[in-house]
Scaffold this motif. Structure first.
Motif, PDB file in Angstrom:
ATOM      1  N   THR A  25      -9.570  12.419  19.763  1.00 50.74           N
ATOM      2  CA  THR A  25      -8.129  12.659  19.752  1.00 50.74           C
ATOM      3  C   THR A  25      -7.365  11.499  20.353  1.00 50.74           C
ATOM      4  O   THR A  25      -6.177  11.354  20.105  1.00 50.74           O
ATOM      5  CB  THR A  25      -7.772  13.948  20.517  1.00 50.74           C
ATOM      6  OG1 THR A  25      -8.291  13.857  21.844  1.00 50.74           O
ATOM      7  CG2 THR A  25      -8.329  15.166  19.823  1.00 50.74           C
ATOM      8  N   GLY A  26      -7.998  10.671  21.164  1.00 45.66           N
ATOM      9  CA  GLY A  26      -7.357   9.478  21.676  1.00 45.66           C
ATOM     10  C   GLY A  26      -6.640   9.661  22.991  1.00 45.66           C
ATOM     11  O   GLY A  26      -6.180   8.706  23.577  1.00 45.66           O
ATOM     12  N   GLY A  29      -2.301   8.449  25.155  1.00 42.24           N
ATOM     13  CA  GLY A  29      -1.682   7.365  24.388  1.00 42.24           C
ATOM     14  C   GLY A  29      -1.479   7.731  22.934  1.00 42.24           C
ATOM     15  O   GLY A  29      -0.427   7.458  22.349  1.00 42.24           O
ATOM     16  N   ASN A  30      -2.474   8.362  22.349  1.00 44.51           N
ATOM     17  CA  ASN A  30      -2.368   8.788  20.958  1.00 44.51           C
ATOM     18  C   ASN A  30      -1.332   9.900  20.816  1.00 44.51           C
ATOM     19  O   ASN A  30      -0.571   9.927  19.839  1.00 44.51           O
ATOM     20  CB  ASN A  30      -3.732   9.251  20.449  1.00 44.51           C
ATOM     21  CG  ASN A  30      -3.772   9.393  18.948  1.00 44.51           C
ATOM     22  OD1 ASN A  30      -2.947   8.850  18.238  1.00 44.51           O
ATOM     23  ND2 ASN A  30      -4.739  10.140  18.462  1.00 44.51           N
ATOM     24  N   MET A  31      -1.284  10.794  21.799  1.00 43.14           N
ATOM     25  CA  MET A  31      -0.314  11.880  21.757  1.00 43.14           C
ATOM     26  C   MET A  31       1.108  11.323  21.843  1.00 43.14           C
ATOM     27  O   MET A  31       2.001  11.760  21.120  1.00 43.14           O
ATOM     28  CB  MET A  31      -0.557  12.863  22.898  1.00 43.14           C
ATOM     29  CG  MET A  31       0.356  14.063  22.864  1.00 43.14           C
ATOM     30  SD  MET A  31       0.029  15.270  24.139  1.00 43.14           S
ATOM     31  CE  MET A  31       0.545  14.382  25.591  1.00 43.14           C
ATOM     32  N   ALA A  33       2.101   8.371  20.903  1.00 44.91           N
ATOM     33  CA  ALA A  33       2.392   7.708  19.630  1.00 44.91           C
ATOM     34  C   ALA A  33       2.758   8.727  18.557  1.00 44.91           C
ATOM     35  O   ALA A  33       3.691   8.496  17.770  1.00 44.91           O
ATOM     36  CB  ALA A  33       1.194   6.875  19.191  1.00 44.91           C
ATOM     37  N   ASN A  34       2.052   9.847  18.527  1.00 49.16           N
ATOM     38  CA  ASN A  34       2.369  10.900  17.558  1.00 49.16           C
ATOM     39  C   ASN A  34       3.752  11.488  17.814  1.00 49.16           C
ATOM     40  O   ASN A  34       4.499  11.765  16.872  1.00 49.16           O
ATOM     41  CB  ASN A  34       1.314  12.003  17.602  1.00 49.16           C
ATOM     42  CG  ASN A  34       0.004  11.573  17.006  1.00 49.16           C
ATOM     43  OD1 ASN A  34      -0.058  10.622  16.225  1.00 49.16           O
ATOM     44  ND2 ASN A  34      -1.070  12.236  17.378  1.00 49.16           N
ATOM     45  N   ARG A  37       6.340   9.035  16.617  1.00 50.23           N
ATOM     46  CA  ARG A  37       6.380   9.027  15.154  1.00 50.23           C
ATOM     47  C   ARG A  37       7.123  10.266  14.635  1.00 50.23           C
ATOM     48  O   ARG A  37       7.953  10.165  13.728  1.00 50.23           O
ATOM     49  CB  ARG A  37       4.954   8.984  14.598  1.00 50.23           C
ATOM     50  CG  ARG A  37       4.885   8.731  13.117  1.00 50.23           C
ATOM     51  CD  ARG A  37       3.457   8.622  12.595  1.00 50.23           C
ATOM     52  NE  ARG A  37       2.611   7.760  13.409  1.00 50.23           N
ATOM     53  CZ  ARG A  37       1.575   8.199  14.141  1.00 50.23           C
ATOM     54  NH1 ARG A  37       1.246   9.461  14.156  1.00 50.23           N
ATOM     55  NH2 ARG A  37       0.840   7.347  14.838  1.00 50.23           N
TER      56      ARG A  37
END
Length: 96
Positions: A25-26, A29-31, A33-34, A37
Motif C-alpha cells: 500500500t505504500g 506517503g502513498n496515501m 499522494a492519493n 490526486r
C-alpha cells in the motif's frame, strides 16, 4: 483461570491480522499522494461542471452539488494542513 479473559484475548488475536496493513500500500506517503490526486480531480470535475453550466449544458442542481463537494474538499485540506503545521510546531517545542 478467567475463561472470559482468555476468550476475548483469543478473539483479539484472531481479529488482529484483519487490521494489519495490506502489503504494497505504500504507507502514509502513498496515501497523501492519493488524497492530493483525489482533491485535484474534485476541483477539475467542479470546473468542468461550472463551464457546462455557463453554456447551459448542465443542470443548476449539478453545479450546486459540485460546488458543495469542492467546498468540503477545500475545508478538509485546510484542516489537514492546520493539523500538520500544529504537529510540526509541537515537535519543535520538544526539548532535545
Amino acid at each position: 483461570m478467567d475463561i472470559q479473559g482468555l476468550s476475548s484475548a483469543q478473539k483479539y488475536a484472531a481479529s488482529r491480522p484483519a487490521t494489519a496493513p495490506e502489503p504494497g500500500t505504500g504507507g502514509a506517503g502513498n496515501m497523501a499522494a492519493n488524497l492530493a490526486r483525489d482533491f485535484a480531480t474534485t476541483l477539475q470535475d467542479t470546473e468542468a461542471t461550472a463551464k457546462a453550466a455557463m453554456t447551459g449544458q448542465a443542470d443548476p442542481h449539478a453545479l450546486v452539488q459540485a460546488l458543495a463537494q469542492t467546498e468540503l474538499a477545500v475545508e478538509t485540506a485546510v484542516t489537514v494542513r492546520d493539523r500538520v503545521v500544529e504537529a510540526y510546531q509541537e515537535i519543535l517545542r520538544m526539548p532535545v
